[in-house]
Design a protein around this motif. Structure first.
Motif, PDB file in Angstrom:
ATOM      1  N   ALA A  93       6.035   1.976   2.953  1.00 37.54           N
ATOM      2  CA  ALA A  93       6.473   0.828   3.548  1.00 37.54           C
ATOM      3  C   ALA A  93       6.930  -0.273   2.874  1.00 37.54           C
ATOM      4  CB  ALA A  93       5.196   0.048   3.937  1.00 37.54           C
ATOM      5  N   ASN A 127      -6.020   3.271   4.970  1.00 38.08           N
ATOM      6  CA  ASN A 127      -6.194   4.414   5.761  1.00 38.08           C
ATOM      7  C   ASN A 127      -4.912   5.248   5.404  1.00 38.08           C
ATOM      8  OD1 ASN A 127      -6.451   6.441   7.525  1.00 38.08           O
ATOM      9  ND2 ASN A 127      -6.912   5.272   9.412  1.00 38.08           N
ATOM     10  N   LEU A 165      -4.047  -5.367   1.739  1.00 38.35           N
ATOM     11  CA  LEU A 165      -5.098  -4.302   0.960  1.00 38.35           C
ATOM     12  C   LEU A 165      -4.301  -3.602  -0.274  1.00 38.35           C
ATOM     13  CD1 LEU A 165      -5.485  -2.460   4.281  1.00 38.35           C
ATOM     14  CD2 LEU A 165      -6.962  -4.321   3.363  1.00 38.35           C
ATOM     15  N   LEU A 171      15.040  -1.000   4.308  1.00 41.55           N
ATOM     16  CA  LEU A 171      14.865   0.087   5.585  1.00 41.55           C
ATOM     17  C   LEU A 171      15.834   0.218   6.524  1.00 41.55           C
ATOM     18  CD1 LEU A 171      12.442   2.004   6.268  1.00 41.55           C
ATOM     19  CD2 LEU A 171      11.306   0.152   7.296  1.00 41.55           C
ATOM     20  N   PRO A 193       0.089  -6.032   2.524  1.00 39.89           N
ATOM     21  CA  PRO A 193      -0.236  -6.578   1.107  1.00 39.89           C
ATOM     22  C   PRO A 193      -1.525  -7.121   0.864  1.00 39.89           C
ATOM     23  CG  PRO A 193       1.702  -7.856   2.407  1.00 39.89           C
ATOM     24  CD  PRO A 193       1.201  -6.748   3.175  1.00 39.89           C
ATOM     25  N   GLU A 245      12.955  -5.336   4.285  1.00 32.83           N
ATOM     26  CA  GLU A 245      13.163  -4.730   5.489  1.00 32.83           C
ATOM     27  C   GLU A 245      14.781  -4.500   5.797  1.00 32.83           C
ATOM     28  OE1 GLU A 245      11.357  -7.326   4.444  1.00 32.83           O
ATOM     29  OE2 GLU A 245       9.539  -7.195   5.021  1.00 32.83           O
ATOM     30  N   HIS A 257       2.763   1.592  10.295  1.00 29.58           N
ATOM     31  CA  HIS A 257       2.589   0.054   9.882  1.00 29.58           C
ATOM     32  C   HIS A 257       3.486  -0.269   8.614  1.00 29.58           C
ATOM     33  CE1 HIS A 257       0.667   2.216   6.265  1.00 29.58           C
ATOM     34  NE2 HIS A 257       0.167   2.893   6.888  1.00 29.58           N
ATOM     35  N   GLY A 258       3.044  -1.421   8.130  1.00 31.18           N
ATOM     36  CA  GLY A 258       4.033  -2.138   7.087  1.00 31.18           C
ATOM     37  C   GLY A 258       3.243  -1.925   5.731  1.00 31.18           C
ATOM     38  N   SER A 259       3.356  -2.927   4.837  1.00 31.76           N
ATOM     39  CA  SER A 259       3.037  -2.705   3.457  1.00 31.76           C
ATOM     40  C   SER A 259       1.567  -3.196   3.267  1.00 31.76           C
ATOM     41  CB  SER A 259       4.079  -3.287   2.467  1.00 31.76           C
ATOM     42  OG  SER A 259       4.122  -4.598   2.643  1.00 31.76           O
ATOM     43  N   ILE A 268       0.708  -1.150  -0.076  1.00 29.30           N
ATOM     44  CA  ILE A 268       0.139  -0.061   0.115  1.00 29.30           C
ATOM     45  C   ILE A 268       0.850   1.278  -0.089  1.00 29.30           C
ATOM     46  CG2 ILE A 268      -1.996  -1.081   1.132  1.00 29.30           C
ATOM     47  CD1 ILE A 268      -1.155   0.339   3.671  1.00 29.30           C
ATOM     48  N   ASP A 285     -10.612   0.259   7.952  1.00 23.84           N
ATOM     49  CA  ASP A 285     -10.356  -0.191   9.252  1.00 23.84           C
ATOM     50  C   ASP A 285     -10.951   0.464  10.456  1.00 23.84           C
ATOM     51  OD1 ASP A 285      -9.004   2.214   8.160  1.00 23.84           O
ATOM     52  OD2 ASP A 285      -7.473   2.057   9.668  1.00 23.84           O
ATOM     53  N   GLU A 323       7.949   8.005   7.986  1.00 24.29           N
ATOM     54  CA  GLU A 323       7.015   6.943   7.554  1.00 24.29           C
ATOM     55  C   GLU A 323       5.944   6.390   8.486  1.00 24.29           C
ATOM     56  OE1 GLU A 323       9.183   3.244   7.859  1.00 24.29           O
ATOM     57  OE2 GLU A 323      10.670   3.879   9.027  1.00 24.29           O
ATOM     58  N   LEU A 332      -3.819   0.697  13.247  1.00 25.91           N
ATOM     59  CA  LEU A 332      -2.489   0.614  12.937  1.00 25.91           C
ATOM     60  C   LEU A 332      -2.219   2.101  11.887  1.00 25.91           C
ATOM     61  CD1 LEU A 332      -0.270  -2.288  12.157  1.00 25.91           C
ATOM     62  CD2 LEU A 332       0.723  -0.321  13.503  1.00 25.91           C
ATOM     63  N   GLY A 333      -3.487   2.080  11.002  1.00 30.90           N
ATOM     64  CA  GLY A 333      -3.432   2.880  10.035  1.00 30.90           C
ATOM     65  C   GLY A 333      -3.652   4.692  10.380  1.00 30.90           C
ATOM     66  N   GLY A 339       8.404  -4.288   1.743  1.00 33.81           N
ATOM     67  CA  GLY A 339       8.149  -5.730   2.146  1.00 33.81           C
ATOM     68  C   GLY A 339       6.958  -6.296   1.442  1.00 33.81           C
ATOM     69  N   GLY A 340       6.940  -7.685   1.687  1.00 29.50           N
ATOM     70  CA  GLY A 340       5.737  -8.493   1.015  1.00 29.50           C
ATOM     71  C   GLY A 340       6.159  -9.936   0.764  1.00 29.50           C
TER      72      GLY A 340
HETATM   73  P1  NAD Z   1       1.265  -4.365   8.290  1.00 29.97           P
HETATM   74  O1  NAD Z   1       1.376  -3.255   9.059  1.00 29.97           O
HETATM   75  O2  NAD Z   1       1.387  -4.388   6.928  1.00 29.97           O
HETATM   76  O3  NAD Z   1      -0.295  -5.022   8.661  1.00 29.97           O
HETATM   77  C1  NAD Z   1      -0.973  -5.485   9.821  1.00 29.97           C
HETATM   78  C2  NAD Z   1      -2.450  -5.326   9.789  1.00 29.97           C
HETATM   79  O4  NAD Z   1      -2.701  -3.966   9.734  1.00 29.97           O
HETATM   80  C3  NAD Z   1      -3.042  -5.869   8.408  1.00 29.97           C
HETATM   81  O5  NAD Z   1      -4.323  -6.388   8.514  1.00 29.97           O
HETATM   82  C4  NAD Z   1      -3.328  -4.576   7.660  1.00 29.97           C
HETATM   83  O6  NAD Z   1      -4.180  -4.751   6.704  1.00 29.97           O
HETATM   84  C5  NAD Z   1      -3.383  -3.570   8.449  1.00 29.97           C
HETATM   85  N1  NAD Z   1      -2.899  -2.369   8.123  1.00 29.97           N
HETATM   86  C6  NAD Z   1      -2.028  -2.004   8.010  1.00 29.97           C
HETATM   87  N2  NAD Z   1      -1.549  -0.663   7.382  1.00 29.97           N
HETATM   88  C7  NAD Z   1      -2.937  -0.264   7.437  1.00 29.97           C
HETATM   89  C8  NAD Z   1      -3.746   0.969   6.806  1.00 29.97           C
HETATM   90  N3  NAD Z   1      -2.831   2.008   6.349  1.00 29.97           N
HETATM   91  N4  NAD Z   1      -5.061   0.936   6.523  1.00 29.97           N
HETATM   92  C9  NAD Z   1      -5.610   0.137   7.054  1.00 29.97           C
HETATM   93  N5  NAD Z   1      -5.087  -1.307   7.630  1.00 29.97           N
HETATM   94  C10 NAD Z   1      -3.841  -1.270   7.400  1.00 29.97           C
HETATM   95  O7  NAD Z   1       2.005  -5.616   9.096  1.00 29.97           O
HETATM   96  P2  NAD Z   1       2.154  -7.119   8.706  1.00 29.97           P
HETATM   97  O8  NAD Z   1       1.138  -7.784   7.812  1.00 29.97           O
HETATM   98  O9  NAD Z   1       3.058  -7.774   9.757  1.00 29.97           O
HETATM   99  O10 NAD Z   1       3.447  -6.773   7.322  1.00 29.97           O
HETATM  100  C11 NAD Z   1       3.298  -6.775   6.061  1.00 29.97           C
HETATM  101  C12 NAD Z   1       4.636  -6.428   5.301  1.00 29.97           C
HETATM  102  O11 NAD Z   1       4.998  -5.160   5.854  1.00 29.97           O
HETATM  103  C13 NAD Z   1       5.637  -7.599   5.643  1.00 29.97           C
HETATM  104  O12 NAD Z   1       6.303  -7.793   4.454  1.00 29.97           O
HETATM  105  C14 NAD Z   1       6.481  -6.918   6.790  1.00 29.97           C
HETATM  106  O13 NAD Z   1       7.863  -7.386   6.945  1.00 29.97           O
HETATM  107  C15 NAD Z   1       6.348  -5.519   6.176  1.00 29.97           C
HETATM  108  N6  NAD Z   1       6.653  -4.602   7.340  1.00 29.97           N
HETATM  109  C16 NAD Z   1       7.010  -3.249   6.737  1.00 29.97           C
HETATM  110  C17 NAD Z   1       7.304  -2.179   7.774  1.00 29.97           C
HETATM  111  C18 NAD Z   1       7.921  -1.009   7.156  1.00 29.97           C
HETATM  112  O14 NAD Z   1       8.109  -0.849   6.219  1.00 29.97           O
HETATM  113  N7  NAD Z   1       8.377   0.031   8.051  1.00 29.97           N
HETATM  114  C19 NAD Z   1       6.620  -2.429   9.223  1.00 29.97           C
HETATM  115  C20 NAD Z   1       6.182  -3.654   9.465  1.00 29.97           C
HETATM  116  C21 NAD Z   1       6.002  -4.601   8.504  1.00 29.97           C
END
Ligand code: NAD
Length: 359
Positions: free
Chosen positions: A72, A292, A285, A92, A283, A88, A279-281, A12, A333, A276, A260-261, A74-75
Motif C-alpha cells: 500500500a 491483518n 498500525l 499508484l 499508518p 497515491e 486497504h491502504g497503508s 503496513i 481487526d 494489492e 478491510l484487512g 501513502g501516509g
Molecule cells: P486504510 O485502509 O489505510 O485504513 C482504514 C482503517 O482500516 C484503519 O483503521 C486501519 O487501521 C484499518 N486497516 C487497514 N488495513 C488493515 C489491515 N490489513 N489490518 C487491520 N486493519 C486494517 O485507509 P486510510 O486510513 O483512509 O488511509 C491511510 C493511507 O493509505 C492514506 O495515506 C491513503 O491515501 C492511503 N491509501 C492507500 C491505498 C493504496 O495504496 N491502494 C488505498 C487507500 C488508502
C-alpha cells in the motif's frame, strides 16, 4: 521460473507483503514452482529515497515481470507534497496507468467463520460471494478537470465524466467472461435515469451482453445498488460499473467481509497484472505487526490464478486461509472482545502450517 515484482510501499505495506511472500514461497515449495521475487520502491518510501514515488527502475521492473505484488502507499508524511509527487497519484495511479490496467477486480467473499464479524446480521452476509468489476482508467477520475474564477467572485470547479464505446465494451466483456466462470449473472450499475454517460454505458453493456446469451444481465441504478448491497448482498454474482461508482461500492461491499484487512484486489487489462490488498497503508498500525495480512495473502492467491494460471496453488492458499479462520485465529481487526488476537506473523505461520498439512 516466474518473475514477481514486489513493491512493499508504505505503512503496513512492508509487514503484510513480507507475509504474502512467505506464503507464496511455501505454496511454491509444495507444488514445485519457482518464484523469483524482485523488490523495488514505490510510494512515499520511493519519494524519500529517490525524489519520485514511481522511479523509472521500479516501472521497468514491473514491465519486465510476470506479475506485480504491491502493499500500500501513502501516509501523512507525504500529504503536503504536490499532487504529482504524492504516493497515491504519482505512485499508484501512475503505475496503473503506465501498465494499462483498465479493470479492477475485487472479490468479496464472506468466510463462514467470519459471518459474525460483519456489522451486518450473519443471516444477511452468510454465503456472500460477489465480484466487483470496476472500470479503472476512465470516468470522472481521468476526465478534463479545471477551475475558473467567476466574475462576481468565487470559483467554478469542473470534473468531466465521459466514456467511449470502446472503454465500456472491453470492461463489459471482462465482466461477462468472469460471470461465465462463476454463477452466470452480471449486474451492471449506472445512473441511466440522470446521466448521459450512464445511458451510453447501459446501451453498450446491453449490446455486449448479446454475445453472452448464457449470462443473465440486469441493470441497476447505483443508489438502489448501494441499498441492495446491505439489504440482500447474496443476490449479486458479478457487479460491473464505472470508476467512481466502483470505488464507492467496492468499499461498501468490503464491510460485508468483516474487515478491510480481508479483501484482496487485482488490476488487470495490460500485459502485467497488479495485485494489492484493497486497504491502504494504515499508518495507525504501521511498525507494530498487528495488521491483518490476509488481504495481501489472498492478493497473492489472485496473482497465481490470474497472472500465472496456477489455479491449484491459488485454491490451496484460499483453503488454508479458510481453515485457519475456522480454527479460530483472529488478528486484532477481527478478534472478539476478551479474546487474544494473533499478530501479523503468527497469522501467516498458521496459514503456512495449513498449506504444509494439505495432502
Ligand atoms: P486504510 O485502509 O489505510 O485504513 C482504514 C482503517 O482500516 C484503519 O483503521 C486501519 O487501521 C484499518 N486497516 C487497514 N488495513 C488493515 C489491515 N490489513 N489490518 C487491520 N486493519 C486494517 O485507509 P486510510 O486510513 O483512509 O488511509 C491511510 C493511507 O493509505 C492514506 O495515506 C491513503 O491515501 C492511503 N491509501 C492507500 C491505498 C493504496 O495504496 N491502494 C488505498 C487507500 C488508502
Amino acid at each position: 521460473m516466474y518473475q514477481i515484482a514486489v513493491l512493499p510501499g508504505d505503512g503496513i505495506g512492508p509487514e503484510i507483503i513480507a507475509q504474502a511472500v512467505r506464503i507464496l514461497k511455501s505454496v511454491g515449495q509444495k507444488y514445485h514452482r519457482e518464484f523469483k521475487f524482485n523488490e523495488a520502491l514505490v510510494g512515499g518510501a520511493a519519494c524519500d529515497a529517490t525524489g519520485h514515488p514511481l522511479p523509472g527502475e521500479t516501472l521497468e521492473l514491473c514491465r519486465n515481470s510476470d506479475a506485480v505484488l504491491l502493499g500500500a502507499v501513502g501516509g501523512p508524511r507525504w500529504d503536503k507534497l504536490p499532487v504529482h509527487l504524492r504516493p497515491e497519484a504519482g505512485g499508484l495511479l501512475s503505475l496503473r496507468k503506465e501498465l494499462g490496467l483498465y479493470v479492477n477486480l475485487r472479490p468479496v467473499k464472506v468466510f463462514p467463520a467470519l459471518a459474525e464479524a460483519s456489522p451486518l446480521k450473519p443471516e444477511v452476509v452468510t454465503g456472500v460471494d460477489l465480484l466487483v468489476v470496476r472500470e479503472l482508467t476512465g470516468g470522472l477520475y481521468f476526465g478534463k478537470k479545471y477551475r475558473e474564477s467567476l466574475p462576481g467572485g468565487g470559483i467554478r470547479a469542473v470534473d468531466t465524466l465521459e466514456y467511449t464505446t470502446a472503454e465500456i465494451e472491453r470492461i463489459a466483456r471482462f465482466a461477462f467472461e468472469q460471470a461465465g466462470r462463476r454463477r452466470q449473472k452480471v449486474t451492471s450499475v449506472d445512473k441511466a435515469n440522470i446521466l448521459e454517460s450512464s445511458r451510453h454505458w447501459r446501451e453498450v453493456v446491453t449490446a455486449a451482453g448479446r454475445e453472452y446469451p448464457e449470462i443473465e444481465l440486469e441493470h441497476m441504478y447505483v443508489d438502489n445498488c448501494a441499498m441492495q448491497l446491505v439489504k440482500n448482498p447474496r443476490q449479486f454474482d458479478v457487479l460491473v460499473t464505472e470508476n467512481l461508482f466502483g470505488d464507492i461500492l467496492s468499499d461498501q461491499a468490503s464491510v460485508l467481509a468483516g474487515s478491510l484487512g480481508m479483501l484482496p484486489s487485482a488490476s488487470l487489462g495490460g500485459s502485467t497484472g497488479l495485485y494489492e490488498p484493497a486497504h491502504g497503508s494504515a499508518p495507525d498500525l504501521a511498525g507494530r505487526q498487528t495488521a491483518n495480512p490476509i488481504a495481501a495473502v489472498l492478493s497473492g492467491a489472485m496473482l497465481l490464478r490470474y497472472s500465472l494460471d496456477l489455479k491449484d496453488e491459488a485454491d490451496c492458499i484460499e483453503r488454508a486461509v479458510a481453515r485457519v479462520l475456522d480454527l479460530g485465529a483472529r488478528t486484532a481487526d477481527l478478534a472478539e472482545e476478551g479474546k487474544a488476537p494473533v499478530n501479523t506473523i503468527q497469522m501467516s505461520d498458521r496459514i503456512i502450517e495449513q498449506i504444509a498439512r494439505e495432502s
